[in-house]
Design an enzyme around this catalytic site. Structure first.
Site, PDB file in Angstrom:
ATOM      1  N   ASP A 150     -42.032   4.187   8.010  1.00 40.09           N
ATOM      2  CA  ASP A 150     -42.789   4.794   9.110  1.00 40.09           C
ATOM      3  C   ASP A 150     -43.093   6.260   8.847  1.00 40.09           C
ATOM      4  O   ASP A 150     -44.097   6.801   9.333  1.00 40.09           O
ATOM      5  CB  ASP A 150     -42.007   4.673  10.429  1.00 40.09           C
ATOM      6  CG  ASP A 150     -41.976   3.258  10.974  1.00 40.09           C
ATOM      7  OD1 ASP A 150     -42.775   2.423  10.513  1.00 40.09           O
ATOM      8  OD2 ASP A 150     -41.143   2.984  11.861  1.00 40.09           O
TER       9      ASP A 150
ATOM     10  N   HIS B 215     -27.508   9.343  -2.716  1.00 37.16           N
ATOM     11  CA  HIS B 215     -26.541  10.242  -3.330  1.00 37.16           C
ATOM     12  C   HIS B 215     -26.912  11.719  -3.225  1.00 37.16           C
ATOM     13  O   HIS B 215     -26.110  12.574  -3.557  1.00 37.16           O
ATOM     14  CB  HIS B 215     -26.339   9.872  -4.807  1.00 37.16           C
ATOM     15  CG  HIS B 215     -25.609   8.585  -5.000  1.00 37.16           C
ATOM     16  ND1 HIS B 215     -24.413   8.298  -4.396  1.00 37.16           N
ATOM     17  CD2 HIS B 215     -25.924   7.483  -5.742  1.00 37.16           C
ATOM     18  CE1 HIS B 215     -24.010   7.092  -4.754  1.00 37.16           C
ATOM     19  NE2 HIS B 215     -24.906   6.571  -5.561  1.00 37.16           N
TER      20      HIS B 215
ATOM     21  N   ASP C 223     -23.926   3.004 -12.540  1.00 41.80           N
ATOM     22  CA  ASP C 223     -23.220   1.976 -11.766  1.00 41.80           C
ATOM     23  C   ASP C 223     -23.110   0.670 -12.546  1.00 41.80           C
ATOM     24  O   ASP C 223     -22.072  -0.004 -12.501  1.00 41.80           O
ATOM     25  CB  ASP C 223     -23.929   1.742 -10.431  1.00 41.80           C
ATOM     26  CG  ASP C 223     -23.449   2.686  -9.349  1.00 41.80           C
ATOM     27  OD1 ASP C 223     -22.227   2.840  -9.189  1.00 41.80           O
ATOM     28  OD2 ASP C 223     -24.285   3.284  -8.647  1.00 41.80           O
TER      29      ASP C 223
ATOM     30  N   ARG D  48     -35.374   6.431  -1.952  1.00 38.57           N
ATOM     31  CA  ARG D  48     -34.219   5.555  -2.157  1.00 38.57           C
ATOM     32  C   ARG D  48     -33.367   5.646  -0.906  1.00 38.57           C
ATOM     33  O   ARG D  48     -32.824   6.704  -0.575  1.00 38.57           O
ATOM     34  CB  ARG D  48     -33.387   5.928  -3.378  1.00 38.57           C
ATOM     35  CG  ARG D  48     -32.179   4.963  -3.498  1.00 38.57           C
ATOM     36  CD  ARG D  48     -31.475   5.012  -4.814  1.00 38.57           C
ATOM     37  NE  ARG D  48     -30.693   6.229  -4.998  1.00 38.57           N
ATOM     38  CZ  ARG D  48     -29.842   6.419  -6.010  1.00 38.57           C
ATOM     39  NH1 ARG D  48     -29.679   5.478  -6.927  1.00 38.57           N
ATOM     40  NH2 ARG D  48     -29.179   7.548  -6.128  1.00 38.57           N
TER      41      ARG D  48
ATOM     42  N   GLU E 199     -27.462  -3.263 -10.345  1.00 39.15           N
ATOM     43  CA  GLU E 199     -26.459  -2.326 -10.856  1.00 39.15           C
ATOM     44  C   GLU E 199     -25.029  -2.824 -10.700  1.00 39.15           C
ATOM     45  O   GLU E 199     -24.088  -2.044 -10.789  1.00 39.15           O
ATOM     46  CB  GLU E 199     -26.621  -0.971 -10.157  1.00 39.15           C
ATOM     47  CG  GLU E 199     -26.684  -1.054  -8.642  1.00 39.15           C
ATOM     48  CD  GLU E 199     -27.023   0.279  -7.981  1.00 39.15           C
ATOM     49  OE1 GLU E 199     -26.949   1.323  -8.664  1.00 39.15           O
ATOM     50  OE2 GLU E 199     -27.338   0.283  -6.782  1.00 39.15           O
TER      51      GLU E 199
END
Length: 253
Positions: free
Chosen positions: A85, A46, A173, A71, A147
């Site tokens: 990575d 987001h 959410d 995230r 969520e």
């Protein structure tokens, strides 16, 4: 390999205080990291951060002992593996709804024979150490976000997936999914009941429970209920809140 302090804190039954990064800038990430957060999560879902900027933010965080977490935008193997990575020591995956999705997530984060992660720890070996390839599976931390109403229905089957270290609740959410107002802290009773249920089931399965918060008092209350990973504030919200406090004082007269 470099220690993952999240695992160390959890082993001692201590709560991790996590900060959130939504501003796409390495200097702001560096400033946040030097304030003493246990971990900082770079938000690719987001926030307004792209992959190249995320790498510079990971580099900035690595000037401190703060643990870098990412995230990812979705349950997609490419971005999960590329984040690892780049040196993420934890991955939060949104919208995990059932056991099969949780199993796929765990597979994407593990090298064979445990999983299907492709080998190429280009920066991760610089951050983690030369033995990263042999230690990564046991060092990085995997969070599945709970969520949705579907995830609630499948909660125990998700929590029983081998290799899942933690779950992370997005209260907004989750509230929306239950027909409640989307907030972090003062959630409606139905959402509050669901949150209590999730943390209790997580404890029963030996999985760490994490949650997003807006206020320290709420985060402390949730730690008392058993949460061991609490996000309190983001760089963007702290910038806005600090500016509002200063301007409010200046213009009070």
């Amino acid at each position: 390999m470099r220690e993952n302090r999240l695992r160390t804190l959890w082993k001692n039954d201590q709560a991790v205080v996590n900060g959130w990064l939504a501003i796409p800038n390495s200097f702001s990430a560096e400033v946040m990291a030097h304030q003493g957060w246990d971990s900082l999560t770079i938000d690719l879902q987001h926030g307004v951060i792209d992959y190249a900027t995320m790498v510079t933010m990971l580099q900035a965080i690595s000037t401190t002992a703060t643990v870098p977490v990412v995230r990812v935008p979705w349950l997609e193997p490419g971005i999960i593996m590329k984040s690892l990575d780049a040196g993420a020591y934890g991955v939060i995956c949104p919208m995990v709804n059932n056991r099969e999705e949780a199993q796929r997530f765990i597979a994407y984060t593990n090298y064979a024979p445990r999983g299907t992660r492709s080998f190429g720890p280009v920066r991760a070996s610089l951050y983690g150490g030369a033995d990263y390839p042999t230690q990564a599976n046991d060092t990085i931390v995997r969070f599945a976000m709970i969520e949705t109403a579907q995830a609630l229905d499948n909660l125990d089957s998700i929590l029983s997936v081998e290799g899942l270290d933690a779950i992370y609740i997005g209260p907004s959410d989750l509230s929306l999914a239950l027909g409640c107002k989307p907030v972090f802290d003062d959630v409606d009773p139905k959402a509050a009941q669901a949150i209590d249920h999730i943390v209790e089931r997580a404890k029963a399965h030996g999985v760490v429970a994490g949650i997003h918060n807006g206020r320290p008092d709420v985060a402390l209350g949730r730690i008392a209920k058993g949460f061991r990973f609490v996000t309190v504030g983001s760089d963007a919200r702290l910038l806005a809140g600090g500016s509002q406090d200063l301007l409010g004082a200046m213009r009070a007269k």
